[in-house]
Design a protein around this motif. Structure first.
Motif, short mmCIF file in Angstrom:
data_model
loop_
_atom_site.label_atom_id
_atom_site.label_comp_id
_atom_site.label_asym_id
_atom_site.label_seq_id
_atom_site.Cartn_x
_atom_site.Cartn_y
_atom_site.Cartn_z
N THR A 1 36.92 36.80 39.01
CA THR A 1 37.53 37.43 40.17
C THR A 1 38.26 38.72 39.79
OG1 THR A 1 37.80 35.30 41.25
CG2 THR A 1 39.25 37.07 42.01
N GLY A 2 38.03 39.76 40.54
CA GLY A 2 38.74 41.01 40.31
C GLY A 2 38.11 41.91 39.27
N GLN B 1 39.23 41.45 46.12
CA GLN B 1 39.60 40.36 45.21
C GLN B 1 40.88 40.68 44.45
OE1 GLN B 1 36.28 39.51 42.61
NE2 GLN B 1 34.87 39.16 44.30
N HIS B 2 41.23 41.95 44.45
CA HIS B 2 42.37 42.41 43.65
C HIS B 2 42.66 43.85 44.02
CE1 HIS B 2 44.84 43.47 40.20
NE2 HIS B 2 44.04 44.48 39.95
N LEU C 1 43.23 39.48 47.95
CA LEU C 1 43.79 38.48 47.06
C LEU C 1 44.62 39.19 46.00
CD1 LEU C 1 40.63 36.26 46.35
CD2 LEU C 1 42.70 35.53 47.55
N ASN D 1 46.59 38.00 42.12
CA ASN D 1 46.98 36.98 41.13
C ASN D 1 46.06 35.77 41.11
OD1 ASN D 1 48.84 36.28 39.03
ND2 ASN D 1 49.67 34.70 40.37
#
Lengths: 214, 214, 214, 214
Positions: free
Chosen positions: A65-66, D54-55, D82, D84
């Motif tokens: 994720t990210g 996602q970030h 989102l 963290n």
């Protein structure tokens, strides 16, 4: 000479800069690419300009994720990526992994380094190109080719000792045609630039001045 | 052959391992060093064993709460330091800075790398020694010299292409005299080991077996 | 009032500062602790001063080269540890893990935070104490209690809304008895300080002036 | 119930999943959002589905090569982000800065946390929603609501003690309508899910099953 315009996280209009770059590239036959944030890649690529990513993660598909994968930036239209920019320094193993991921996704690579020894180091990892950018000169408006010409020549020498087929770019403070000509005369095969174009009132004029140095 | 015992964060008694290493070094004339956590350096150095740090920060004196400076580990008795262990991978610029800081503090250096290209890269930064440790073999008990002998030979070659005066160590799964002899025969001038000694019921016996391979 | 002197990575003699702190603590009955680098913990603890670590890792025993475990700093004589100092900011999960590790090793904890909302956040993790240190005031010589008294009061309130049993310290620019008295009057139960003592020509005199504010 | 589908870096077709999610959201009136990689945001947003990042980085415009700014993901069509996630754990100060940046860019926020104390902590920072995802259950296919129902109830309680207006989502192993219903019954106001949809042979069918639990 390869001209790579890094938009960083500047508050510029990435599409406007991309269109200016595409126009100058077409008019002059110079290779000019633009590197926006990942979220702006699609919009920049839609202008037809050569589009690069500023960074890719070295991981493969999975639970990350990210992350920004090389395959995702390629999906969005990027044909190359920077790695290890001084504002996004990477662990050595991540530079290596990022190069493998970029290669698998068909992306060309420029790995940045702060000084000649680090240029030698990243050359050993097999990138397509390397770039030397002394961090203390980034954003100063004082071109590396004038403030510290030795660092460019030493970077070219350091890369050459490891692999003399890897072109060396230089960056930091480059904005005019004279800067670009000076960089070329020191052995550089291209330049990284950012604020000189991205923050210019007229990015197209700034790029035309720059490429006039070729 | 240089034998460097990395105690990592194992629940061993660092002083007991240090005393065993000092005894084996004295008895056999082999160069054996022990690398404990920073907080255990003074106690380990007090045994008289050659004492190394597991890591140092590349920063100089200043406002760096929570850092471990090269000068501080030297104060505590260390004469060398690992850098970029696969469990403490560093940014390329931090390896470079850590080498400069270690040099200023009079510490010898071993820079670790995961594979031959990365070994070539770190060799370009001018360390005293480099080490190749394939992460997938660390802690397995299967010695790199047996599981993947090519990686050791290729690492020696990769370092040599950049600077053939930099000795190459190897690690991962090394525990016996046979492992050490195999590592030497592949061109390695020393070994990194950890669990094979630090988790042994009798660290002195484990070290005696190891150095019997020389 | 609890006075915690963070030596950071300053080029001071940690033992000399520790001896000064021990003397002032004994003479005045004030609680004064000193937090050196991990490699200096043993030497500082040997002076008899209350000794704190600047940071501990949240990991348990294992393959964690280059980490500083809570158990290791306790071995070296530390009785407490800072966590999440603005110069060693941690991931939220690492603050949580560091608190658990410190608790298991019998260490007292002070978790630092930059502003009142972050003070509230770390209070929810169950530390022994929290500290607010506006990063922009660290090292300025301008005491937080004077430059930004509201931030101290708001930090006390933010902690209190989550758990009103957790004492709040403050730091940044504290150096004199007046600064300490002002901090106390704003609701702080202690102070973090660094350069005001560690870089003083006469650390003992600096500490005596400081505790005169109690 | 809010259903947030995190595509992570899975090798799925993000547009196909987005179209499935848009269809199910339209047909059922359930709020369903999709969070692709940053480079895929524009393409996902073009489907009309509610699109999340996602970030995002907590930095503002400037020299931040390789960052993903809140404003850039908003430009690309994201309406939330989102922060963290356990695969992209952030420093506490970066969660705080990311929340401020998201708010300035008009993005809604979900801050993830591993356990109830961390949920309490992030609630103190003022997010729009929080989510608890025990890392050990992510990707297992065993729903948190079944494997560890207490963690969901305790997370709801931990958030409520700090601010009872912040909805709590849960994630890890959620894939069926029964899982979602169980999550709701434990006090959760939404679910995060990933592989259960992104890796499904038929994402639309998977989503229809999921929302049948409402």
């Amino acid at each position: 000479m390869f001209v790579l315009v890094n938009l960083k996280a500047y508050p510029c209009d990435p599409v406007a800069v991309a269109e200016a770059a595409a126009t100058v590239a077409d008019d002059t036959g110079t290779r000019v690419a633009v590197a926006p944030q990942a979220a702006h890649l699609s919009a920049v690529a839609a202008t037809g300009v050569e589009t690069w990513a500023q960074h890719v993660s070295g991981v493969d598909h999975g639970s990350h994720t990210g992350s920004t994968l090389a395959s995702a930036v390629a999906d969005a239209g990027a044909v190359g990526t920077l790695l290890n920019h001084s504002e996004r320094r990477l662990r050595l193993a991540a530079i290596d992994a990022g190069l493998r991921a970029a290669e698998d996704a068909g992306l060309e690579t420029v790995v940045c380094a702060n000084n000649p020894p680090q240029v030698g180091a990243v050359t050993a990892l097999g990138p397509d190109m390397v770039a030397v950018e002394p961090p203390e000169l980034i954003g100063t408006g004082t071109p590396v080719s004038q403030a510290d010409p030795d660092v460019v020549e030493e970077a070219v020498a350091a890369a050459g000792r490891v692999d003399d087929d890897v072109p060396v770019l230089c960056g930091a403070g480059i904005s005019t045609g004279d800067d670009l000509a000076a960089a070329r005369d020191l052995g550089s095969e291209g330049v990284l630039l950012a604020s000189g174009v991205a923050k210019a009132d007229d990015p197209e004029a700034a790029l035309r001045d720059l490429v006039s140095g070729i």
